[in-house]
Design a protein around this motif. Structure first.
Motif, PDB file in Angstrom:
ATOM      1  N   GLN A 152       3.291  -6.331  -9.061  1.00  9.37           N
ATOM      2  CA  GLN A 152       2.539  -6.201  -7.812  1.00  9.37           C
ATOM      3  C   GLN A 152       1.723  -7.440  -7.456  1.00  9.37           C
ATOM      4  O   GLN A 152       1.705  -7.863  -6.289  1.00  9.37           O
ATOM      5  CB  GLN A 152       1.668  -4.954  -7.858  1.00  9.37           C
ATOM      6  CG  GLN A 152       2.478  -3.669  -7.748  1.00  9.37           C
ATOM      7  CD  GLN A 152       1.668  -2.408  -7.971  1.00  9.37           C
ATOM      8  OE1 GLN A 152       0.439  -2.429  -7.924  1.00  9.37           O
ATOM      9  NE2 GLN A 152       2.350  -1.303  -8.226  1.00  9.37           N
TER      10      GLN A 152
ATOM     11  N   GLN B  32       5.257   3.353  -5.330  1.00 11.24           N
ATOM     12  CA  GLN B  32       5.270   1.924  -5.085  1.00 11.24           C
ATOM     13  C   GLN B  32       6.690   1.389  -5.255  1.00 11.24           C
ATOM     14  O   GLN B  32       7.457   1.891  -6.081  1.00 11.24           O
ATOM     15  CB  GLN B  32       4.337   1.207  -6.062  1.00 11.24           C
ATOM     16  CG  GLN B  32       2.855   1.472  -5.832  1.00 11.24           C
ATOM     17  CD  GLN B  32       2.306   0.669  -4.661  1.00 11.24           C
ATOM     18  OE1 GLN B  32       2.914  -0.292  -4.205  1.00 11.24           O
ATOM     19  NE2 GLN B  32       1.146   1.060  -4.177  1.00 11.24           N
TER      20      GLN B  32
ATOM     21  N   GLU C 219       3.695  -2.004 -11.552  1.00 13.17           N
ATOM     22  CA  GLU C 219       2.395  -2.673 -11.557  1.00 13.17           C
ATOM     23  C   GLU C 219       2.479  -4.108 -12.048  1.00 13.17           C
ATOM     24  O   GLU C 219       1.761  -4.993 -11.558  1.00 13.17           O
ATOM     25  CB  GLU C 219       1.419  -1.873 -12.425  1.00 13.17           C
ATOM     26  CG  GLU C 219      -0.003  -2.391 -12.396  1.00 13.17           C
ATOM     27  CD  GLU C 219      -0.944  -1.510 -13.191  1.00 13.17           C
ATOM     28  OE1 GLU C 219      -2.124  -1.882 -13.349  1.00 13.17           O
ATOM     29  OE2 GLU C 219      -0.503  -0.436 -13.650  1.00 13.17           O
TER      30      GLU C 219
ATOM     31  N   ASP D 179       0.807  -1.227   0.000  1.00 13.87           N
ATOM     32  CA  ASP D 179       0.000   0.000   0.000  1.00 13.87           C
ATOM     33  C   ASP D 179       0.835   1.270   0.000  1.00 13.87           C
ATOM     34  O   ASP D 179       0.277   2.369   0.021  1.00 13.87           O
ATOM     35  CB  ASP D 179      -0.924   0.022   1.220  1.00 13.87           C
ATOM     36  CG  ASP D 179      -1.930  -1.103   1.214  1.00 13.87           C
ATOM     37  OD1 ASP D 179      -2.132  -1.725   0.151  1.00 13.87           O
ATOM     38  OD2 ASP D 179      -2.513  -1.387   2.284  1.00 13.87           O
ATOM     39  N   SER D 180       2.155   1.123   0.021  1.00 12.99           N
ATOM     40  CA  SER D 180       3.048   2.272   0.169  1.00 12.99           C
ATOM     41  C   SER D 180       2.641   3.104   1.391  1.00 12.99           C
ATOM     42  O   SER D 180       2.493   4.319   1.327  1.00 12.99           O
ATOM     43  CB  SER D 180       3.013   3.149  -1.100  1.00 12.99           C
ATOM     44  OG  SER D 180       4.060   4.098  -1.072  1.00 12.99           O
TER      45      SER D 180
END
Length: 231
Positions: A118, A111, A115, A36-37
């Motif tokens: 992830q 992040q 992506e 979730d950073s």
């Protein structure tokens, strides 16, 4: 004296379970911070890691004191010595959770991984949390079916770790140098976390059955500590 000794052995087990429970909380928070950073959660993991270190040191002192006062032999000695090694592995697992959190802190508000990676890291993190919980329950119950399930989960983490390396080494990878470093470090931290849990599980199996089931944990313990995240 025998009753006192058995109470002390029970205290050793209780302390191992307590440390393992802190490791569960740490890896849960680290995985969430990473995904979730969440810098606040990352800072929390980093700040509370010394608690695990202190608990491991306290357990080591107790174990050494038991050896000095009680002079245990045979299986009792193996239990106490194994507790020393298990506490060291649990402490390292806490360190690895901290390393994961540090990556999240360093890259905030971005992040850590792109992506495309992830989902892989989300699965890896979920597996590490599952492994930490099974390990805690194994130390508490000595249920050896948990050790077998833990090793199965570790194999999944190993494959995900290989997937990450294949991805960053692939021809379609366009990540910057620091992104490549972050991804490989994070993957290594997750994989090492699971490896240490497997090493502990093998020690528990050995104490319960007298049969040694492999040397993977020996390789894990001999490996050097993970390098710090790149800033």
């Amino acid at each position: 004296m025998r009753d006192v000794f058995q109470q002390e052995l029970a205290e050793v087990q209780n302390r191992l379970v307590d440390i393992a429970n802190h490791v569960v909380v740490s890896i849960e928070s680290a995985v969430r911070a990473f995904g979730d950073s969440n810098v606040q959660l990352a800072e929390q993991v980093i700040a509370t890691d010394p608690v695990i270190d202190d608990k491991a040191s306290s357990l080591d002192e107790l174990a050494i004191d038991i050896i000095a006062r009680q002079s245990p032999v045979a299986r009792d000695l193996r239990i106490v010595v194994s507790a020393l090694r298990i506490s060291a592995s649990l402490e390292r697992m806490g360190d690895l959770a901290r390393h994961i959190a540090m990556l999240a802190r360093y890259r905030f508000p971005m992040q850590v991984v792109p992506e495309s990676l992830q989902p892989t890291f989300a699965e890896m993190g979920a597996r590490d949390i599952e492994i930490a919980k099974m390990l805690r329950d194994l130390l508490e119950t000595q249920d050896l079916t948990l050790a077998e399930r833990l090793q199965d989960a570790d194999e999944v983490v190993d494959q995900l770790h290989r997937d990450v390396f294949a991805h960053v080494l692939g021809t379609e990878w366009e990540g910057a140098a620091h992104t490549t470093v972050d991804a490989t470090l994070a993957s290594r931290y997750h994989e090492r976390f699971a490896d240490h849990a497997v090493g502990i599980a093998k020690k528990v199996q050995y104490l319960a059955t007298g049969d040694w089931v492999g040397d993977e944990d020996a390789r894990a313990e001999l490996a050097s500590e993970p390098v710090q995240p790149a800033s």
